[in-house]
Design an enzyme around this catalytic site. Sequence first.
Site, PDB file in Angstrom:
ATOM      1  N   SER A 132       0.822  -1.201   0.000  1.00  0.00           N
ATOM      2  CA  SER A 132       0.000   0.000   0.000  1.00  0.00           C
ATOM      3  C   SER A 132       0.859   1.255   0.000  1.00  0.00           C
ATOM      4  O   SER A 132       1.928   1.296   0.597  1.00  0.00           O
ATOM      5  CB  SER A 132      -0.909   0.022   1.233  1.00  0.00           C
ATOM      6  OG  SER A 132      -1.698   1.190   1.238  1.00  0.00           O
ATOM      7  N   LYS A 189      -4.807  -6.421   3.721  1.00  0.00           N
ATOM      8  CA  LYS A 189      -4.714  -5.335   2.740  1.00  0.00           C
ATOM      9  C   LYS A 189      -6.111  -4.932   2.246  1.00  0.00           C
ATOM     10  O   LYS A 189      -6.395  -3.741   2.060  1.00  0.00           O
ATOM     11  CB  LYS A 189      -3.849  -5.768   1.560  1.00  0.00           C
ATOM     12  CG  LYS A 189      -3.795  -4.784   0.377  1.00  0.00           C
ATOM     13  CD  LYS A 189      -3.279  -3.412   0.789  1.00  0.00           C
ATOM     14  CE  LYS A 189      -2.847  -2.558  -0.394  1.00  0.00           C
ATOM     15  NZ  LYS A 189      -3.866  -2.323  -1.402  1.00  0.00           N
ATOM     16  N   HIS A 192      -7.661  -2.849   4.875  1.00  0.00           N
ATOM     17  CA  HIS A 192      -7.029  -1.522   4.772  1.00  0.00           C
ATOM     18  C   HIS A 192      -7.727  -0.698   3.701  1.00  0.00           C
ATOM     19  O   HIS A 192      -8.093   0.458   3.913  1.00  0.00           O
ATOM     20  CB  HIS A 192      -5.542  -1.670   4.452  1.00  0.00           C
ATOM     21  CG  HIS A 192      -4.911  -0.419   3.914  1.00  0.00           C
ATOM     22  ND1 HIS A 192      -5.063  -0.011   2.596  1.00  0.00           N
ATOM     23  CD2 HIS A 192      -4.147   0.529   4.501  1.00  0.00           C
ATOM     24  CE1 HIS A 192      -4.427   1.128   2.414  1.00  0.00           C
ATOM     25  NE2 HIS A 192      -3.865   1.480   3.546  1.00  0.00           N
ATOM     26  N   ASN A 193      -7.918  -1.284   2.526  1.00  0.00           N
ATOM     27  CA  ASN A 193      -8.538  -0.552   1.421  1.00  0.00           C
ATOM     28  C   ASN A 193      -9.988  -0.194   1.720  1.00  0.00           C
ATOM     29  O   ASN A 193     -10.466   0.878   1.346  1.00  0.00           O
ATOM     30  CB  ASN A 193      -8.456  -1.371   0.131  1.00  0.00           C
ATOM     31  CG  ASN A 193      -7.067  -1.368  -0.471  1.00  0.00           C
ATOM     32  OD1 ASN A 193      -6.074  -1.085   0.212  1.00  0.00           O
ATOM     33  ND2 ASN A 193      -6.962  -1.710  -1.729  1.00  0.00           N
ATOM     34  N   GLU A 196     -10.005   2.656   3.952  1.00  0.00           N
ATOM     35  CA  GLU A 196      -9.647   3.812   3.112  1.00  0.00           C
ATOM     36  C   GLU A 196     -10.887   4.364   2.407  1.00  0.00           C
ATOM     37  O   GLU A 196     -11.089   5.583   2.358  1.00  0.00           O
ATOM     38  CB  GLU A 196      -8.602   3.377   2.085  1.00  0.00           C
ATOM     39  CG  GLU A 196      -8.175   4.430   1.098  1.00  0.00           C
ATOM     40  CD  GLU A 196      -7.252   3.841   0.026  1.00  0.00           C
ATOM     41  OE1 GLU A 196      -7.489   4.120  -1.170  1.00  0.00           O
ATOM     42  OE2 GLU A 196      -6.316   3.108   0.377  1.00  0.00           O
TER      43      GLU A 196
END
Length: 485
Positions: A132, A189, A192-193, A196
């Site tokens: 990232s 991940k 995380h996205n 986001e």
Amino acid sequence: MPPVADCDIGLVGLAVMGENLALNIASRGFKIAVYNRTQSVTDAFTSSRGNQPNVVGCHTLEDLVASLKAPRKVMLMVKAGPAVDAIIDQLKGMLSPGDVIIDGGNTLYSDTERRTADVEAAGLQYIGTGVSGGEEGALKGPSMMPGGSKSAWPLVQPIFQAIAAKVGPNGDIPCCDWVGPRGAGHYVKMVHNGIEYGDMQLICEAYALLKHGAGLSNDQLAHVFDEWNQGELDSYLIEITRDIFTALDPDGDGHLVDTILDAAGAKGTGKWMSQLALDLGVPSTLVTEAVYARCLSALKDQRVRASSVLTGPELPTHADPKTFIEQVRQALYASKIASYAQGFVQLAAAAAEHNWPLDYGSIAMLWRGGCIIRAQFLERIAEAYREQPNLENLMLAPYFTEALAKAQDSWRHVVATAATIGIPVPAFMTALAYYDGYRHARLPANLLQAQRDYFGAHTYKRLDKEGTFHSEWLEIRRPISEVAK
């Protein structure tokens, strides 16, 4: 002349992320072999940005493998999907037992679960790692979330931790550590996205409230976001939002942000998180609303037509902008806490489902630098999990419980104001609804269960005794004429 086997790692795929990651690896003193399916791309890279002793260009996959020291490490930076499987199939015939294949793309975790088993069955090792930070992060230091064959971690650890972003008082703590087996790295991940997505939507809603509800200009917005970045909301996304409001249009008058079409795209990871949350039965409502907000924004032509037909309240300017700005700040912070709480709840549910021994405090620190959601706030999350490793929900950690209580009046005022004046804030609203739903010991789902049993004999449980029950509702109901008013 055959290639010399003196490279520390090989990289397949020289799009922007692959190029920048290769340059990052070379800059840390590691020798890297690079290959792209289109030979001219490899040649262009090695004759320009990659024209240095630590970068070796290869015209075939066989040459790349032959250029590597044993145990060989090959990292794939290609588009997620069938292309990854195709390259893995080729590599399995070229590599030796113990060699490592690494997928650094935005891959669905279940593909990494499958590939890990397949590659290990061939006597090789496999890593699926989240990377990232975009192209700048890839070049200067990304956040990395590796998972897969644990025995492969010591083989790539020196390289990965050298190229990762660094945080801490001395700037020497790498934002890269082992996450867990099989698809755990890519799942982290993905979350995380998804977070986001939520962060960006919340910031956009704060922008709409301040612009249309408080009447702030772009210059005033820049100063507000600059002030916010000095406190609890200190983060990369708040910082770049401040910068965006300062940018003038190079091709015309006014600010560039005002000329950009209000129709957002997405690459799928937010949708994955939402879909998988439904599979697990966890309420990751904020990322879901953020995805739907993008979907609604994409209906630009329909919205333009609807704007001349559907009515709403006039947009008054708030009578006390200074107070409202602070209320929006507090609402944004509270909503952010709820969003991250949902993300970590989903991680815990996935860890239980797949038997992944995740360390949530460590994961928070992986996101402390290099990635898009990097923020001071993440240190508070890490502290919460260090103090309570089995914390059921982030909102129950003392710091966050207190922060939510402090922000609650402002949070409610902002959501109510948005509804009253007609500014859509789905992320703010769903964050507050999640908080309220979670803090209630009793919800109206008892009525829902009664409805399900009435029309479908789905049964229900009782508060006062154990067991599963079904009622013949037509037999026990009373005529409405006999029910006291």
